[in-house]
Write an enzyme that holds these catalytic residues in place. Structure first.
Site, mmCIF file in Angstrom:
data_model
loop_
_atom_site.group_PDB
_atom_site.id
_atom_site.type_symbol
_atom_site.label_atom_id
_atom_site.label_comp_id
_atom_site.label_asym_id
_atom_site.label_seq_id
_atom_site.Cartn_x
_atom_site.Cartn_y
_atom_site.Cartn_z
ATOM 1 N N GLN A 94 0.846 -1.200 0.000
ATOM 2 C CA GLN A 94 0.000 0.000 0.000
ATOM 3 C C GLN A 94 0.880 1.248 0.000
ATOM 4 O O GLN A 94 0.384 2.358 -0.089
ATOM 5 C CB GLN A 94 -0.888 0.008 1.240
ATOM 6 C CG GLN A 94 -1.852 -1.151 1.293
ATOM 7 C CD GLN A 94 -2.456 -1.306 2.677
ATOM 8 O OE1 GLN A 94 -3.408 -0.624 3.027
ATOM 9 N NE2 GLN A 94 -1.909 -2.186 3.481
ATOM 10 N N ASN A 95 2.178 1.045 0.133
ATOM 11 C CA ASN A 95 3.092 2.189 0.216
ATOM 12 C C ASN A 95 3.406 2.740 -1.169
ATOM 13 O O ASN A 95 3.428 2.005 -2.155
ATOM 14 C CB ASN A 95 4.378 1.784 0.931
ATOM 15 C CG ASN A 95 4.106 1.361 2.364
ATOM 16 O OD1 ASN A 95 3.079 1.737 2.915
ATOM 17 N ND2 ASN A 95 4.988 0.582 2.949
ATOM 18 N N HIS A 112 -1.495 1.481 -4.423
ATOM 19 C CA HIS A 112 -1.869 2.896 -4.366
ATOM 20 C C HIS A 112 -0.957 3.786 -5.202
ATOM 21 O O HIS A 112 -0.889 4.987 -4.982
ATOM 22 C CB HIS A 112 -1.906 3.368 -2.902
ATOM 23 C CG HIS A 112 -2.943 2.659 -2.093
ATOM 24 N ND1 HIS A 112 -2.912 2.560 -0.721
ATOM 25 C CD2 HIS A 112 -4.056 1.976 -2.471
ATOM 26 C CE1 HIS A 112 -3.956 1.853 -0.301
ATOM 27 N NE2 HIS A 112 -4.652 1.490 -1.338
ATOM 28 N N SER A 181 -2.686 -1.532 9.214
ATOM 29 C CA SER A 181 -3.862 -1.599 10.092
ATOM 30 C C SER A 181 -5.006 -2.244 9.327
ATOM 31 O O SER A 181 -6.042 -2.550 9.899
ATOM 32 C CB SER A 181 -4.262 -0.192 10.526
ATOM 33 O OG SER A 181 -4.647 0.556 9.388
ATOM 34 N N PRO A 206 3.608 -4.624 15.650
ATOM 35 C CA PRO A 206 3.813 -4.506 17.108
ATOM 36 C C PRO A 206 2.498 -4.288 17.859
ATOM 37 O O PRO A 206 2.429 -4.492 19.066
ATOM 38 C CB PRO A 206 4.723 -3.277 17.246
ATOM 39 C CG PRO A 206 4.597 -2.535 15.957
ATOM 40 C CD PRO A 206 4.220 -3.523 14.907
HETATM 41 P P1 NAD Z 1 -1.762 2.566 8.847
HETATM 42 O O1 NAD Z 1 -1.085 3.859 9.191
HETATM 43 O O2 NAD Z 1 -3.239 2.523 8.848
HETATM 44 O O3 NAD Z 1 -1.243 1.425 9.841
HETATM 45 C C1 NAD Z 1 0.146 1.269 10.090
HETATM 46 C C2 NAD Z 1 0.320 -0.008 10.878
HETATM 47 O O4 NAD Z 1 1.724 -0.220 11.025
HETATM 48 C C3 NAD Z 1 -0.276 0.046 12.291
HETATM 49 O O5 NAD Z 1 -1.075 -1.098 12.492
HETATM 50 C C4 NAD Z 1 0.961 0.028 13.222
HETATM 51 O O6 NAD Z 1 0.728 -0.690 14.395
HETATM 52 C C5 NAD Z 1 1.971 -0.667 12.342
HETATM 53 N N1 NAD Z 1 3.370 -0.327 12.607
HETATM 54 C C6 NAD Z 1 3.887 0.836 13.073
HETATM 55 N N2 NAD Z 1 5.231 0.751 13.148
HETATM 56 C C7 NAD Z 1 5.563 -0.487 12.698
HETATM 57 C C8 NAD Z 1 6.795 -1.176 12.519
HETATM 58 N N3 NAD Z 1 7.971 -0.619 12.803
HETATM 59 N N4 NAD Z 1 6.760 -2.435 12.029
HETATM 60 C C9 NAD Z 1 5.584 -3.036 11.727
HETATM 61 N N5 NAD Z 1 4.386 -2.431 11.890
HETATM 62 C C10 NAD Z 1 4.375 -1.177 12.368
HETATM 63 O O7 NAD Z 1 -1.121 2.119 7.457
HETATM 64 P P2 NAD Z 1 -1.738 1.337 6.223
HETATM 65 O O8 NAD Z 1 -2.540 0.196 6.720
HETATM 66 O O9 NAD Z 1 -0.624 1.096 5.285
HETATM 67 O O10 NAD Z 1 -2.722 2.398 5.569
HETATM 68 C C11 NAD Z 1 -2.248 3.719 5.335
HETATM 69 C C12 NAD Z 1 -2.504 4.265 3.947
HETATM 70 O O11 NAD Z 1 -1.694 5.435 3.739
HETATM 71 C C13 NAD Z 1 -2.129 3.319 2.876
HETATM 72 O O12 NAD Z 1 -3.182 3.337 2.013
HETATM 73 C C14 NAD Z 1 -0.869 3.890 2.193
HETATM 74 O O13 NAD Z 1 -1.080 4.005 0.805
HETATM 75 C C15 NAD Z 1 -0.722 5.278 2.691
HETATM 76 N N6 NAD Z 1 0.641 5.552 3.239
HETATM 77 C C16 NAD Z 1 1.784 5.266 2.542
HETATM 78 C C17 NAD Z 1 3.023 5.508 3.129
HETATM 79 C C18 NAD Z 1 4.289 5.169 2.401
HETATM 80 O O14 NAD Z 1 4.316 5.104 1.198
HETATM 81 N N7 NAD Z 1 5.369 4.936 3.144
HETATM 82 C C19 NAD Z 1 3.108 6.045 4.396
HETATM 83 C C20 NAD Z 1 1.926 6.330 5.050
HETATM 84 C C21 NAD Z 1 0.703 6.060 4.478
#
Ligand code: NAD
Length: 236
Positions: A94-95, A112, A181, A206
């Site tokens: 999703q990143n 995405h 999440s 975590p």
């Molecule tokens: P979310 O923010 O809803 O959930 C993040 C999850 O990661 C949480 O459950 C949390 O407990 C867990 N987490 C936090 N630190 C962690 C670690 N070190 N190791 C493992 N797990 C950890 O994220 P989502 O479910 O990906 O949904 C967010 C939406 O926003 C997605 O649709 C995505 O496209 C977008 N997004 C993308 C990025 C990116 O490209 N890096 C960053 C933020 C959001």
């Protein structure tokens, strides 16, 4: 795990913001989340882009600069190692930050979109855009301004990508969800699809999620450590 994985079996890693958070990429929600600082209505939707493209493009340029300050972590390298042995491994992420590709992870499906791709709204052409320079004022041959190839708020997901994702998940034997999440749809439905298709499902996170009880195994660790434990189990 209560079965032996063969090298030709299909594996899916399903990753979310938590996978990249460990590299230092800011999350969008929660404390320190980008949407606490910026309003998505002004920066991450088609109508904002129509109103003021350069404003939206500058915001995404910042996201690219932030992403480039971060590096893949040990978990990305473990995925690469697993992929070298089990070649039918797919990463469904999703990143949008391209971190898996920077770790040389293969077969990455970006649900995405990507900060490193741009597209023309008029004729649908897509372009790689890997330069670390401003993406403002880039135009298609047809004259249309190019936009980041990202699924913004209120956008539809690419149907071809969804079909490929569903077919990949339906065929996998092992499904490992990391750092999501699973609250953003349709991605939130994919762990259930894996489960119903008969895959052994593992969650690495975590924190507990709404779907935790659905998994066969839960590793309550951050991505890097969790993947290390997973790899140990896989090789034992
Ligand atoms: P979310 O923010 O809803 O959930 C993040 C999850 O990661 C949480 O459950 C949390 O407990 C867990 N987490 C936090 N630190 C962690 C670690 N070190 N190791 C493992 N797990 C950890 O994220 P989502 O479910 O990906 O949904 C967010 C939406 O926003 C997605 O649709 C995505 O496209 C977008 N997004 C993308 C990025 C990116 O490209 N890096 C960053 C933020 C959001």
């Amino acid at each position: 795990m209560n079965f032996k994985l063969e090298t030709n079996h299909n594996i899916v890693f399903f990753t979310g913001a938590g996978m990249s958070a460990e590299s230092g990429v800011p999350t969008y929600r929660g404390s320190g989340g980008i949407w606490n600082e910026y309003k998505w209505e002004e920066y991450a939707c088609e109508s904002a882009f129509q109103k003021n493209p350069n404003h939206v493009l500058s915001f995404h340029e910042l996201r690219r600069i932030e992403a480039l300050k971060c590096k893949p972590h040990s978990g990305h390298l473990i995925i690469k190692k697993i992929q070298d042995k089990y070649q039918n491994t797919t990463i469904i992420t999703q990143n949008i930050d391209g971190m898996h590709q920077r770790a040389d992870n293969q077969n990455v499906i970006e649900l995405h979109g990507s900060l490193w791709k741009i597209r023309c709204q008029a004729d649908g052409k897509k372009f790689e855009d890997l330069e670390n320079g401003p993406y403002a004022n880039r135009y298609c041959d047809c004259g249309e301004i190019l936009r980041p190839d990202i699924v913004w708020f209120q956008d539809m997901l690419d149907e071809k990508i969804i079909k490929k994702t569903i077919s990949t998940i339906s065929r996998c034997l092992l499904f490992i969800s990391i750092g999501t999440s699973a609250s953003v749809w349709p991605a939130a439905g994919f762990p259930k699809l894996a489960r119903e298709s008969g895959a052994y499902c593992i969650e690495i996170n975590p924190e507990k999620t709404e779907l935790s009880s659905m998994y066969d195994e839960v590793i309550r660790e951050k991505a890097g450590k969790g993947l290390e434990l997973f790899l140990r189990g896989l090789l034992s």
